[in-house]
Write a protein that holds these residues in place. Structure first.
Motif, mmCIF file in Angstrom:
data_model
loop_
_atom_site.group_PDB
_atom_site.id
_atom_site.type_symbol
_atom_site.label_atom_id
_atom_site.label_comp_id
_atom_site.label_asym_id
_atom_site.label_seq_id
_atom_site.Cartn_x
_atom_site.Cartn_y
_atom_site.Cartn_z
ATOM 1 N N PHE A 1 0.849 -1.180 0.000
ATOM 2 C CA PHE A 1 0.000 0.000 0.000
ATOM 3 C C PHE A 1 0.892 1.240 0.000
ATOM 4 C CE2 PHE A 1 -3.232 -2.851 1.964
ATOM 5 C CZ PHE A 1 -4.298 -2.558 1.134
ATOM 6 N N ASP A 2 0.419 2.293 -0.629
ATOM 7 C CA ASP A 2 1.093 3.590 -0.568
ATOM 8 C C ASP A 2 0.529 4.354 0.625
ATOM 9 O OD1 ASP A 2 2.031 6.164 -0.821
ATOM 10 O OD2 ASP A 2 1.668 6.304 -2.974
ATOM 11 N N PRO A 3 1.315 4.562 1.692
ATOM 12 C CA PRO A 3 0.779 5.236 2.890
ATOM 13 C C PRO A 3 0.188 6.612 2.592
ATOM 14 C CG PRO A 3 2.879 4.217 3.387
ATOM 15 C CD PRO A 3 2.700 4.118 1.896
ATOM 16 N N TYR A 4 0.764 7.316 1.612
ATOM 17 C CA TYR A 4 0.231 8.640 1.293
ATOM 18 C C TYR A 4 -1.209 8.544 0.810
ATOM 19 C CZ TYR A 4 -0.590 13.108 -0.977
ATOM 20 O OH TYR A 4 -1.144 14.311 -1.349
ATOM 21 N N ASN A 5 -1.458 7.624 -0.117
ATOM 22 C CA ASN A 5 -2.810 7.488 -0.657
ATOM 23 C C ASN A 5 -3.795 6.969 0.382
ATOM 24 O OD1 ASN A 5 -2.497 8.428 -3.298
ATOM 25 N ND2 ASN A 5 -1.587 6.503 -3.958
ATOM 26 N N VAL A 6 -3.308 6.189 1.342
ATOM 27 C CA VAL A 6 -4.175 5.696 2.410
ATOM 28 C C VAL A 6 -4.659 6.839 3.286
ATOM 29 C CG1 VAL A 6 -4.262 4.251 4.480
ATOM 30 C CG2 VAL A 6 -3.161 3.395 2.400
ATOM 31 N N GLY A 7 -3.828 7.875 3.452
ATOM 32 C CA GLY A 7 -4.192 9.000 4.302
ATOM 33 C C GLY A 7 -3.700 8.815 5.725
ATOM 34 N N ARG A 8 -4.137 9.694 6.635
ATOM 35 C CA ARG A 8 -3.627 9.701 8.003
ATOM 36 C C ARG A 8 -4.689 9.359 9.050
ATOM 37 N NH1 ARG A 8 -0.014 14.887 9.179
ATOM 38 N NH2 ARG A 8 0.912 13.432 10.688
ATOM 39 N N ARG A 9 -5.776 8.755 8.619
ATOM 40 C CA ARG A 9 -6.817 8.351 9.577
ATOM 41 C C ARG A 9 -6.346 7.078 10.282
ATOM 42 N NH1 ARG A 9 -12.251 8.485 6.019
ATOM 43 N NH2 ARG A 9 -13.083 7.617 7.971
ATOM 44 N N PHE A 10 -5.898 7.223 11.503
ATOM 45 C CA PHE A 10 -5.186 6.148 12.192
ATOM 46 C C PHE A 10 -6.014 4.885 12.355
ATOM 47 C CE2 PHE A 10 -3.047 10.047 13.404
ATOM 48 C CZ PHE A 10 -1.717 9.711 13.232
ATOM 49 N N GLU A 11 -7.259 5.037 12.724
ATOM 50 C CA GLU A 11 -8.098 3.859 12.934
ATOM 51 C C GLU A 11 -8.396 3.145 11.616
ATOM 52 O OE1 GLU A 11 -9.108 2.750 16.273
ATOM 53 O OE2 GLU A 11 -7.295 3.974 16.282
#
Length: 390
Positions: A293-303
């Motif tokens: 997965f690309d962490p940037y595209n996943v976003g920063r919503r921790f849950e």
């Protein structure tokens, strides 16, 4: 001029209590507060709050276990219904209104009044923030405009019957932002919209920029207009509440029973909170990368990130992600060698726009530029003019 605050929510009653404290006990002027919730116990929950008007929203069933289409339609209908009822509650009571959610706060009364003044001086009817209709992608057909921090000339909008609509007419299977765009373009017209923010000055809670992709969660702060929105459900434990408490203190918003209790409960040092979140984010990034997965595209919503990690931690999922990347990389190469517009290559990090949908577009121009550069008024009757001309 008299200003009213329309607030819609489902069950974020604690945050509504803080928001009402901000308005009633920390601002100088008096504001009419209209609230709508479709929670079955909302009226009981709100009986002790100092609000001027409450209306129960329609009872629309929604559970996370529903299939995606049903879930989206029901949820968006809920949001549209409470938006409509809370804002209609301002008619006949104020000159200008602003709609927000219970977890979306104006941190500065002065900035709110400045924004209302700007909209009023512009001789337009409504002020919005978001990506204007020049932006589109499969889920957002006519821009991505926020239904929070939206301002209205109440008399004008009432004359246009802006608050009179059937929620199903607004295509709730897309997104509430598409629904709002349809409503704006159909009943108001873009020439009467004051577009005061395009997300470019937004920051995450920790001060880092939200761009180039316009993330609005888990927490966004706009220093130009002192806007703050935080979804506590996106943060682990009580770290979301700790961040909310930090911003309240930063703006000197410390009066009122609910705020006082909240600040006494959540008082961790913000550097400590951010350090904890950054360590968690770094750990999650490594786990996401291992699953391709690309962490940037996943976003920063921790849950959300943690749920993805737990649900995708299998060899099969890793291979699926590899296949997805190979497909999108192939599509990217295809677009580069095919005669599609150059705009297709401008936002390489937006996978969904850039690599999979040839007709999706995120131009580097807004509507005024596009129309001014490309429209020839000789093609039209003499009374026509470019309404977005700067």
């Amino acid at each position: 001029m008299d200003i009213g605050i329309a607030i819609s929510l489902y069950d974020k009653f604690d945050e509504l209590s803080i928001l009402v404290d901000i308005i009633r006990n920390n601002w100088e002027d008096e504001y009419f507060i209209s609230v709508c919730s479709n929670h079955e116990n909302a009226e009981e929950q709100l009986k002790d709050l100092n609000i001027d008007r409450f209306e129960t929203g329609d009872s629309i069933n929604y559970t996370p276990e529903m299939n995606e289409d049903r879930r989206n339609i029901n949820l968006n209908n809920r949001v549209l219904d409470t938006f409509k009822k809370s804002t209609k509650g301002l008619i006949g009571n104020v000159d200008y209104g602003v709609h927000i959610h219970a977890d979306a706060w104006f941190l500065s009364e002065k900035s709110l009044k400045r924004l209302v003044e700007n909209v009023n001086n512009s001789e337009k009817y409504i002020g919005v923030r978001g990506l204007d209709p020049a932006f589109r992608r499969p889920k957002w057909w006519v821009g991505n405009l926020m239904d929070q921090f939206i301002l209205f000339d109440i008399e004008k909008m009432s004359e246009l019957e802006f608050f009179e609509f059937n929620t199903f007419d607004l295509l709730p299977h897309t997104s509430v932002h598409t629904s709002l765009g349809i409503l704006l373009l159909g009943k108001v017209g873009w020439s009467n919209v004051y577009h005061y923010s395009d997300f470019s000055k937004d920051l995450f809670w920790d001060g880092s920029p939200t761009g180039p992709k316009p993330f609005v969660r888990p927490a966004v702060y706009n220093p130009e207009w002192d806007l703050f929105h935080l979804a506590t459900q996106d943060f682990p434990d009580d770290l979301g509440e700790e961040i909310q408490a930090y911003y309240l203190r930063e703006y000197g918003l410390d009066s009122g029973d609910y705020i006082t209790e909240f600040l006494s409960k959540y008082n961790r040092d913000i550097d400590e909170v951010n350090e904890c979140l950054h360590k968690l984010e770094k750990r999650q990034n490594k786990q996401l990368k291992r699953m391709f997965f690309d962490p940037y595209n996943v976003g920063r919503r921790f849950e959300k990130r943690q749920k993805m990690i737990e649900e995708n931690s299998t060899l099969r999922k890793a291979f699926e992600n590899i296949g997805r990347d190979l497909f999108t990389d192939f599509m990217s190469v295809l677009f580069k060698i095919s005669p599609f517009p150059e705009e297709m290559n401008k936002y390489p990090k937006d996978r969904m726009v850039q690599k999979q949908y040839w007709d999706a577009e995120w131009p580097n121009q807004d509507l005024s530029d596009i129309y001014s550069d490309n429209l020839n008024l000789e093609d039209y009757p003499s009374e026509y003019e470019i309404p977005w001309d700067k």
